[in-house]
Write an enzyme that holds these catalytic residues in place. Sequence first.
Site, PDB file in Angstrom:
ATOM      1  N   HIS A  81       3.874   2.171  -3.295  1.00  0.00           N
ATOM      2  CA  HIS A  81       3.977   1.679  -1.916  1.00  0.00           C
ATOM      3  C   HIS A  81       2.887   0.636  -1.646  1.00  0.00           C
ATOM      4  O   HIS A  81       3.148  -0.417  -1.057  1.00  0.00           O
ATOM      5  CB  HIS A  81       3.848   2.861  -0.953  1.00  0.00           C
ATOM      6  CG  HIS A  81       3.699   2.475   0.478  1.00  0.00           C
ATOM      7  ND1 HIS A  81       4.744   2.502   1.374  1.00  0.00           N
ATOM      8  CD2 HIS A  81       2.620   2.051   1.199  1.00  0.00           C
ATOM      9  CE1 HIS A  81       4.321   2.119   2.562  1.00  0.00           C
ATOM     10  NE2 HIS A  81       3.035   1.842   2.481  1.00  0.00           N
ATOM     11  N   GLU A  82       1.662   0.924  -2.074  1.00  0.00           N
ATOM     12  CA  GLU A  82       0.566  -0.017  -1.828  1.00  0.00           C
ATOM     13  C   GLU A  82       0.767  -1.307  -2.622  1.00  0.00           C
ATOM     14  O   GLU A  82       0.464  -2.404  -2.131  1.00  0.00           O
ATOM     15  CB  GLU A  82      -0.773   0.635  -2.180  1.00  0.00           C
ATOM     16  CG  GLU A  82      -1.113   1.871  -1.365  1.00  0.00           C
ATOM     17  CD  GLU A  82      -1.021   1.646   0.136  1.00  0.00           C
ATOM     18  OE1 GLU A  82      -1.227   0.497   0.594  1.00  0.00           O
ATOM     19  OE2 GLU A  82      -0.736   2.610   0.860  1.00  0.00           O
TER      20      GLU A  82
ATOM     21  N   HIS B 189       3.030  -3.627  -0.795  1.00  0.00           N
ATOM     22  CA  HIS B 189       2.311  -4.450   0.186  1.00  0.00           C
ATOM     23  C   HIS B 189       1.677  -5.666  -0.496  1.00  0.00           C
ATOM     24  O   HIS B 189       1.685  -6.775   0.045  1.00  0.00           O
ATOM     25  CB  HIS B 189       1.219  -3.630   0.868  1.00  0.00           C
ATOM     26  CG  HIS B 189       1.709  -2.732   1.958  1.00  0.00           C
ATOM     27  ND1 HIS B 189       2.497  -3.174   2.998  1.00  0.00           N
ATOM     28  CD2 HIS B 189       1.508  -1.399   2.182  1.00  0.00           C
ATOM     29  CE1 HIS B 189       2.765  -2.161   3.815  1.00  0.00           C
ATOM     30  NE2 HIS B 189       2.182  -1.077   3.338  1.00  0.00           N
TER      31      HIS B 189
ATOM     32  N   GLU C  32       5.789  -1.277   7.054  1.00  0.00           N
ATOM     33  CA  GLU C  32       5.784   0.027   6.385  1.00  0.00           C
ATOM     34  C   GLU C  32       7.160   0.402   5.852  1.00  0.00           C
ATOM     35  O   GLU C  32       7.291   0.914   4.733  1.00  0.00           O
ATOM     36  CB  GLU C  32       5.266   1.114   7.337  1.00  0.00           C
ATOM     37  CG  GLU C  32       3.783   1.024   7.640  1.00  0.00           C
ATOM     38  CD  GLU C  32       2.920   1.030   6.385  1.00  0.00           C
ATOM     39  OE1 GLU C  32       3.187   1.812   5.463  1.00  0.00           O
ATOM     40  OE2 GLU C  32       1.975   0.226   6.337  1.00  0.00           O
TER      41      GLU C  32
END
EC number: 3.4.24.-
Length: 339
Positions: A130-131, A134, A200
Amino acid sequence: MNTLRTAMLLAAMTALFMGVGFLIGGSGGMMIALVIAAGTNLFSYWNADKMVLSMNRAVEVDEKNAPEYYAIVEALAKQAGVPMPKTYLIDNPQPNAFATGRNPQNAAVAASTGLLQRLTHEEVAAVMAHELAHVQHRDTLTMTIVATFAGAISMLGNFAFFLGGNRDNNPFGFVGVLAAMIVAPFAAMIVQMAVSRTREYEADRRGAEICGHPLWLASALDKIARGAERIPNPDAERNPAMAHLFIINPLHGERMDNLFSTHPSTDNRIAALQEMARQMAGGSTQAAPRQAPAPRQAEEQQPSGPWGQAPQAEQPAEPAAPKPNPWGRNPTGPKGRWS
């Protein structure tokens, strides 16, 4: 598109900053605020990531002092097609993580000791995916700039009474001071929340694609949300403008999926990931199996979900649920003050 959005965001935050200056000191205050905003932009671009890491007392780790954690990030970065980011560890019992940096070539990811201790290997992989999403989407610059601007505007609002309450060139008098103290920080907070919430969901989708298992991320979000409710994060509480950088809001009392939440509802995010897993399990495939970002090896699938279609694996199967934590306490084994 991301460059355009970042430019528009910078323009909006600069205009808001100048508006606060005008409310406090008229045209002179507005010009001073413009100079400060320009300096803030430059500082944010080059140094905001270092400031965020420092505020959270993050310590850089490598394959020697945090081998499993580092190996997960390294394998996922290769799988995502992004440069290996600097990897940090935060000595904090609250499970959480964030990414920062001005571009993929200068990115950093950070996880707390609480995250590594409380989540399974697969769940940690999903969080770091997930990071990295980003990082890949270049959200890190935008979100870090927003954090810096929101903090600066809130600080300026807090000092509005002392800076402008009795100045003759304040065109609105005490009303202008009150607006600078209340309205401007509130407007900055709204912009900050809107930026975080839209990113998100997209990072959840891409992170699930990178790790190959949406249910891993769904399980991780549930554990992190429950941990954040019970375990305080003093560093985040002291710097609330950074809250939107984390995968789950580190502050207490911010659980509603409404205008005043820095993050979407965790339940809504989990539901989207579960739907993605169901669609992935029911599709037919044409892609070759991939290597999992673990020490374990597994057959993976490119997921499809409510956000769109993607190539899928040869033999559809129900996505695996996370396995029990193989690490135990202090799983990465780094030597330092977080041991």
